[in-house]
Design a protein around this motif. Sequence first.
Motif, PDB file in Angstrom:
ATOM      1  N   MET A   1    -118.248  56.133 -13.360  1.00  0.00           N
ATOM      2  CA  MET A   1    -117.152  55.266 -13.766  1.00  0.00           C
ATOM      3  C   MET A   1    -117.332  53.888 -13.152  1.00  0.00           C
ATOM      4  O   MET A   1    -117.864  53.747 -12.058  1.00  0.00           O
ATOM      5  CB  MET A   1    -115.818  55.869 -13.299  1.00  0.00           C
ATOM      6  CG  MET A   1    -114.592  55.025 -13.628  1.00  0.00           C
ATOM      7  SD  MET A   1    -113.067  55.846 -13.108  1.00  0.00           S
ATOM      8  CE  MET A   1    -111.888  54.557 -13.473  1.00  0.00           C
ATOM      9  N   ALA A   2    -116.887  52.868 -13.885  1.00  0.00           N
ATOM     10  CA  ALA A   2    -116.956  51.502 -13.396  1.00  0.00           C
ATOM     11  C   ALA A   2    -115.622  50.815 -13.644  1.00  0.00           C
ATOM     12  O   ALA A   2    -114.933  51.101 -14.628  1.00  0.00           O
ATOM     13  CB  ALA A   2    -118.070  50.721 -14.084  1.00  0.00           C
ATOM     14  N   VAL A   3    -115.264  49.915 -12.726  1.00  0.00           N
ATOM     15  CA  VAL A   3    -114.093  49.068 -12.888  1.00  0.00           C
ATOM     16  C   VAL A   3    -114.589  47.629 -12.922  1.00  0.00           C
ATOM     17  O   VAL A   3    -115.293  47.191 -12.007  1.00  0.00           O
ATOM     18  CB  VAL A   3    -113.089  49.257 -11.731  1.00  0.00           C
ATOM     19  CG1 VAL A   3    -111.908  48.318 -11.899  1.00  0.00           C
ATOM     20  CG2 VAL A   3    -112.612  50.697 -11.675  1.00  0.00           C
ATOM     21  N   VAL A   4    -114.261  46.907 -13.981  1.00  0.00           N
ATOM     22  CA  VAL A   4    -114.749  45.548 -14.182  1.00  0.00           C
ATOM     23  C   VAL A   4    -113.565  44.595 -14.090  1.00  0.00           C
ATOM     24  O   VAL A   4    -112.543  44.781 -14.768  1.00  0.00           O
ATOM     25  CB  VAL A   4    -115.457  45.398 -15.541  1.00  0.00           C
ATOM     26  CG1 VAL A   4    -116.008  43.986 -15.699  1.00  0.00           C
ATOM     27  CG2 VAL A   4    -116.580  46.419 -15.677  1.00  0.00           C
ATOM     28  N   ALA A   5    -113.687  43.574 -13.266  1.00  0.00           N
ATOM     29  CA  ALA A   5    -112.666  42.538 -13.129  1.00  0.00           C
ATOM     30  C   ALA A   5    -113.329  41.179 -13.321  1.00  0.00           C
ATOM     31  O   ALA A   5    -114.536  41.023 -13.118  1.00  0.00           O
ATOM     32  CB  ALA A   5    -111.983  42.618 -11.769  1.00  0.00           C
ATOM     33  N   ARG A   6    -112.520  40.177 -13.672  1.00  0.00           N
ATOM     34  CA  ARG A   6    -113.082  38.883 -14.013  1.00  0.00           C
ATOM     35  C   ARG A   6    -113.667  38.176 -12.801  1.00  0.00           C
ATOM     36  O   ARG A   6    -114.700  37.515 -12.905  1.00  0.00           O
ATOM     37  CB  ARG A   6    -111.992  37.998 -14.653  1.00  0.00           C
ATOM     38  CG  ARG A   6    -112.481  36.615 -15.061  1.00  0.00           C
ATOM     39  CD  ARG A   6    -113.496  36.726 -16.176  1.00  0.00           C
ATOM     40  NE  ARG A   6    -114.128  35.461 -16.494  1.00  0.00           N
ATOM     41  CZ  ARG A   6    -115.253  35.015 -15.936  1.00  0.00           C
ATOM     42  NH1 ARG A   6    -115.866  35.742 -14.990  1.00  0.00           N
ATOM     43  NH2 ARG A   6    -115.784  33.867 -16.313  1.00  0.00           N
ATOM     44  N   ALA A   7    -113.024  38.299 -11.632  1.00  0.00           N
ATOM     45  CA  ALA A   7    -113.451  37.526 -10.464  1.00  0.00           C
ATOM     46  C   ALA A   7    -113.630  38.443  -9.260  1.00  0.00           C
ATOM     47  O   ALA A   7    -113.066  39.541  -9.190  1.00  0.00           O
ATOM     48  CB  ALA A   7    -112.427  36.430 -10.149  1.00  0.00           C
ATOM     49  N   GLY A   8    -114.420  37.963  -8.303  1.00  0.00           N
ATOM     50  CA  GLY A   8    -114.676  38.749  -7.104  1.00  0.00           C
ATOM     51  C   GLY A   8    -113.444  38.967  -6.252  1.00  0.00           C
ATOM     52  O   GLY A   8    -113.322  39.988  -5.571  1.00  0.00           O
ATOM     53  N   GLY A   9    -112.491  38.011  -6.268  1.00  0.00           N
ATOM     54  CA  GLY A   9    -111.268  38.197  -5.501  1.00  0.00           C
ATOM     55  C   GLY A   9    -110.463  39.391  -5.982  1.00  0.00           C
ATOM     56  O   GLY A   9    -109.859  40.117  -5.183  1.00  0.00           O
ATOM     57  N   GLN A  10    -110.440  39.620  -7.304  1.00  0.00           N
ATOM     58  CA  GLN A  10    -109.760  40.800  -7.836  1.00  0.00           C
ATOM     59  C   GLN A  10    -110.444  42.082  -7.379  1.00  0.00           C
ATOM     60  O   GLN A  10    -109.792  43.085  -7.094  1.00  0.00           O
ATOM     61  CB  GLN A  10    -109.735  40.739  -9.366  1.00  0.00           C
ATOM     62  CG  GLN A  10    -108.883  39.622  -9.940  1.00  0.00           C
ATOM     63  CD  GLN A  10    -109.034  39.528 -11.448  1.00  0.00           C
ATOM     64  OE1 GLN A  10    -110.083  39.142 -11.958  1.00  0.00           O
ATOM     65  NE2 GLN A  10    -107.994  39.897 -12.153  1.00  0.00           N
TER      66      GLN A  10
END
Length: 689
Positions: free
Chosen positions: A1-10
Amino acid sequence: MAVVARAGGQLAALRRGLLAAQVPVNLLGSDVPLRDEPAVRPLLEVVGIALDLEAAVDPDVDAASPVDPDVVADLLTSPVGGLDVVGLRRLRRALRAEERAGGGGRASDALLAEVVEHPSRAATLPATVRTPAERVARVVEAARVAAREPDADAQSVLWAAWDATGLAERWQRLALEGGTAGARADRDLDAVLALFRAAETFVDRLPQASARAFLDYLGSQDLPADTLAAQAVGAGSVSALTPAGAAGGEWDVVVVTGVQDGVWPDLRLRDSLLGSQALVELLARRELGGTEGEAGAAARRAVLADELRAFAVAVSRARRRLVVTAVDDADERPSVFLDLVQAAPEEGRTPRRREASLDLRGLVASLRRDLVEDAVTAGSAGPGAAEPRNAAALLADLARAGVSGADPAGWYGAGDVTSDAPLHPGDERVVVSPSRVELVDACALRWALETAGGTAPDATVQTLGTLVHAVAEALPDGGHAALAAELDRRFPELGLTPGWPATQTRRRADAMVERLAGYLKDRTALAVEVPFRVDIGERATLRGVIDRVEATDDPGAVEVVDLKTGRNAPSKADTEQHAQLGAYQLAVELGGLDGSKQPEGGPGADLPDGARPAGARLVYLGTGRNAALRDQPALDEQPDGGAWAAELVDGVARTMAGSAFLAQENRLCGSCPVRRTCPAQPEGRQVIA
């Protein structure tokens, strides 16, 4: 499983939340500079201290105080030292105690630095704080030895410090065991590998540079640095990535999170410092736009296209299932990109779902809650309603897999009552203590739970009361000087550590002894600590010890006195039928003092046979200028002839002999140690709810 967020802070916030829910996470890179990693900072501090100490050895270098005490304190509370804040305070106190014993007056900061400078200094410390101090001193000494070598560089000094810590084996074992501690150990080992990789690269580039130069190099980094060092990737861990990091990979399940308006797409114009993108457009003979507004619109279209490409990469990484999340409330709005995945639901049809637990313990708890709710719903629906099978079936699967808490055999309240037999069957007599009569009468459940072990450990106040009773027993007619001397002799028995709590306790003890001396001035004790045992009614055997039996003007009558070291005396009205005093008088009336003579010449030698009670008294020594006195008239002088005392003791015995104990609210509930097990209190209501 992977979780993708727009920015590294998220990703940093996501990682913390997932780890808190017991979910293992694989996060590429780090969100803090290498020097600030919890596993790296202590090693850098060790090397810095070692280099400072070696520089101070040089006679040409003026370094009167080379070691910063704050750095030493940080090192002692790091994984290298292993102390917590309380342990560090104990170490400081131990060092100060030794310093004062030797006639010195240095502060604890200077003494901490001395422990690091001289490894043998910690040998005389108490065992509780000696080992961490010796460990830190040993690691610093290993780094100093490595720094003295002619060809010493950053790699060799760091390795000497790391090898001396002994953390490698422990962190490896934790990492292999898994769980939260294993994930922490994985991250720490990754950080140490990145540190040595950075040291290796630094030495390759600058072979003649010193270890101090490497520390300055890392200290100048304010952003997380990329690393080529190998990183641990746990089996079954969740990969937390940005769209760029997810490019080229595939996972069975992908969650694209934080698709909010203003976050994704982020339409802020971005370019290099010197505008190199415009130069590229010019050299490629592409139109840059006519007016300033047209150029800005074109730039925003380019940014939107980049954001859309990143979103397309993120949502195309799933093999089996894709989940895209956003928040829609008063402060947040979903992004327009969400409509590209699935159209928004109709107004008023947004599904509301209960938050699922992400770890096995939480899953079992939510399933048990659902099982109870489904059972209640099915029961209220009447015959023929669907049975709650889903939660029960999943709990059964988890129980077969050995998951803790899933098997109903271990559920609290699910089993039958172990026994309903009475504590004292048949006509067996029940031993009743006068000091417990009031408690059983006020709340039988509290008595039962405390008798089974539900009591708090003895506090200093309780042990002090025992000590004052011992002083009063040793000198039943003593003056203030004699009582104070006896207190001086016995006070070390409390075993208090020197400090302000011990000083405060001693002041309380002195005040109690002074009040006791004032009370004893005009009193004559016939006996002290007098044991008795009498049978009352059909079930009760009253047994206990009377603190003092005092003489009265009537030679055949005695007065019972009970010493109290508490602060809260009952009212005079309540004392007239005080349960403990009534039990004492009843024991005397039934011949409890007969045969209780004490040694010849001492108190009790003149204790009369067949003595009758002339009253009883509570003497409170815990507060006030003088001892507070509460008197109870003789039983035969009371309106019913004192029959209430015998009825109370007999009723208490029957209660103690039973199989069920009733919880009753009373004035003692505020200090009850078993409130969380009492259904009459909010804290314990869930026991039977």
